[in-house]
Design a protein around this motif. Structure first.
Motif, PDB file in Angstrom:
ATOM      1  N   TYR A  45      23.374  41.577  34.242  1.00  0.00           N
ATOM      2  CA  TYR A  45      24.750  41.125  34.164  1.00  0.00           C
ATOM      3  C   TYR A  45      24.817  39.609  34.179  1.00  0.00           C
ATOM      4  N   LYS A  46      25.673  39.061  33.363  1.00  0.00           N
ATOM      5  CA  LYS A  46      25.866  37.620  33.293  1.00  0.00           C
ATOM      6  C   LYS A  46      27.274  37.317  33.777  1.00  0.00           C
ATOM      7  N   LYS A  47      27.409  36.303  34.604  1.00  0.00           N
ATOM      8  CA  LYS A  47      28.722  35.962  35.139  1.00  0.00           C
ATOM      9  C   LYS A  47      29.631  35.493  34.006  1.00  0.00           C
ATOM     10  N   LYS A  48      30.845  36.040  33.985  1.00  0.00           N
ATOM     11  CA  LYS A  48      31.794  35.682  32.925  1.00  0.00           C
ATOM     12  C   LYS A  48      32.487  34.387  33.281  1.00  0.00           C
ATOM     13  N   VAL A  49      32.766  33.599  32.290  1.00  0.00           N
ATOM     14  CA  VAL A  49      33.428  32.317  32.479  1.00  0.00           C
ATOM     15  C   VAL A  49      34.797  32.389  31.819  1.00  0.00           C
ATOM     16  N   CYS A  50      35.783  31.850  32.493  1.00  0.00           N
ATOM     17  CA  CYS A  50      37.142  31.824  31.949  1.00  0.00           C
ATOM     18  C   CYS A  50      37.139  30.943  30.693  1.00  0.00           C
ATOM     19  N   VAL A  78      44.636  41.378  23.742  1.00  0.00           N
ATOM     20  CA  VAL A  78      45.424  42.600  23.669  1.00  0.00           C
ATOM     21  C   VAL A  78      44.583  43.647  22.950  1.00  0.00           C
ATOM     22  N   THR A  79      44.612  44.898  23.445  1.00  0.00           N
ATOM     23  CA  THR A  79      43.837  45.966  22.816  1.00  0.00           C
ATOM     24  C   THR A  79      44.514  46.437  21.531  1.00  0.00           C
ATOM     25  N   ASN A  80      43.852  47.318  20.835  1.00  0.00           N
ATOM     26  CA  ASN A  80      44.419  47.879  19.605  1.00  0.00           C
ATOM     27  C   ASN A  80      45.676  48.690  19.887  1.00  0.00           C
ATOM     28  N   ARG A  88      41.487  41.037  33.496  1.00  0.00           N
ATOM     29  CA  ARG A  88      40.613  39.881  33.668  1.00  0.00           C
ATOM     30  C   ARG A  88      39.194  40.262  34.043  1.00  0.00           C
ATOM     31  N   ARG A  89      38.980  41.436  34.624  1.00  0.00           N
ATOM     32  CA  ARG A  89      37.624  41.858  34.955  1.00  0.00           C
ATOM     33  C   ARG A  89      36.799  42.110  33.693  1.00  0.00           C
ATOM     34  N   ILE A  90      37.448  42.334  32.580  1.00  0.00           N
ATOM     35  CA  ILE A  90      36.739  42.559  31.318  1.00  0.00           C
ATOM     36  C   ILE A  90      36.616  41.264  30.540  1.00  0.00           C
ATOM     37  N   THR A  91      37.691  40.479  30.480  1.00  0.00           N
ATOM     38  CA  THR A  91      37.642  39.254  29.684  1.00  0.00           C
ATOM     39  C   THR A  91      36.997  38.096  30.427  1.00  0.00           C
ATOM     40  N   GLY A  92      37.038  38.106  31.768  1.00  0.00           N
ATOM     41  CA  GLY A  92      36.487  37.007  32.545  1.00  0.00           C
ATOM     42  C   GLY A  92      37.467  35.881  32.783  1.00  0.00           C
ATOM     43  N   THR A  93      38.696  36.070  32.387  1.00  0.00           N
ATOM     44  CA  THR A  93      39.723  35.051  32.586  1.00  0.00           C
ATOM     45  C   THR A  93      40.041  34.930  34.078  1.00  0.00           C
ATOM     46  N   CYS A  94      40.227  33.708  34.569  1.00  0.00           N
ATOM     47  CA  CYS A  94      40.543  33.517  35.989  1.00  0.00           C
ATOM     48  C   CYS A  94      41.982  33.967  36.251  1.00  0.00           C
ATOM     49  N   GLY A  95      42.324  34.135  37.509  1.00  0.00           N
ATOM     50  CA  GLY A  95      43.623  34.668  37.885  1.00  0.00           C
ATOM     51  C   GLY A  95      44.785  33.812  37.425  1.00  0.00           C
ATOM     52  N   LYS A  96      44.651  32.512  37.578  1.00  0.00           N
ATOM     53  CA  LYS A  96      45.714  31.595  37.180  1.00  0.00           C
ATOM     54  C   LYS A  96      46.010  31.705  35.693  1.00  0.00           C
TER      55      LYS A  96
END
Length: 94
Positions: free
Chosen positions: A25-30, A54-56, A63-71
């Motif tokens: 596993y590689k840490k995701k970056v926002c 956005v999904t299809n 965010r757990r999938i995209t790695g985007t931070c909470g803010k």
């Protein structure tokens, strides 16, 4: 053969703390923290950026999938909702 050779360390490390080292596993970056130009373009009118999160079926990707931070995930969701309300993005795709 040690635990590290098997692909992951499970158990106490040398300091007595539980830890897990997994090279799979590689840490995701926002993406918005990494690229300030992308953050400046985060607007409800920029459908090309918003569609990436956005999904299809029209759902906002968590965010757990995209790695985007909470803010930035909150700002992104707000912009997606604005874009949906004026009809640039669909609420639901069949």
């Amino acid at each position: 053969m040690e635990d590290d050779d098997k692909g992951g360390f499970r158990g106490k490390d040398g300091e007595g703390k539980f830890g897990r080292k997994n090279a799979k596993y590689k840490k995701k970056v926002c993406k918005f923290c990494a690229d300030k130009a992308l953050l400046a373009g985060l607007d409800y009118k920029r459908v090309d950026i918003l569609e990436r999160f956005v999904t299809n079926r029209g759902k906002i990707i968590p965010r757990r999938i995209t790695g985007t931070c909470g803010k930035h995930q909150r700002a992104l969701a707000r912009e997606i909702r604005k874009s949906r309300s004026i009809g640039l993005l669909p609420f639901k795709v069949l």
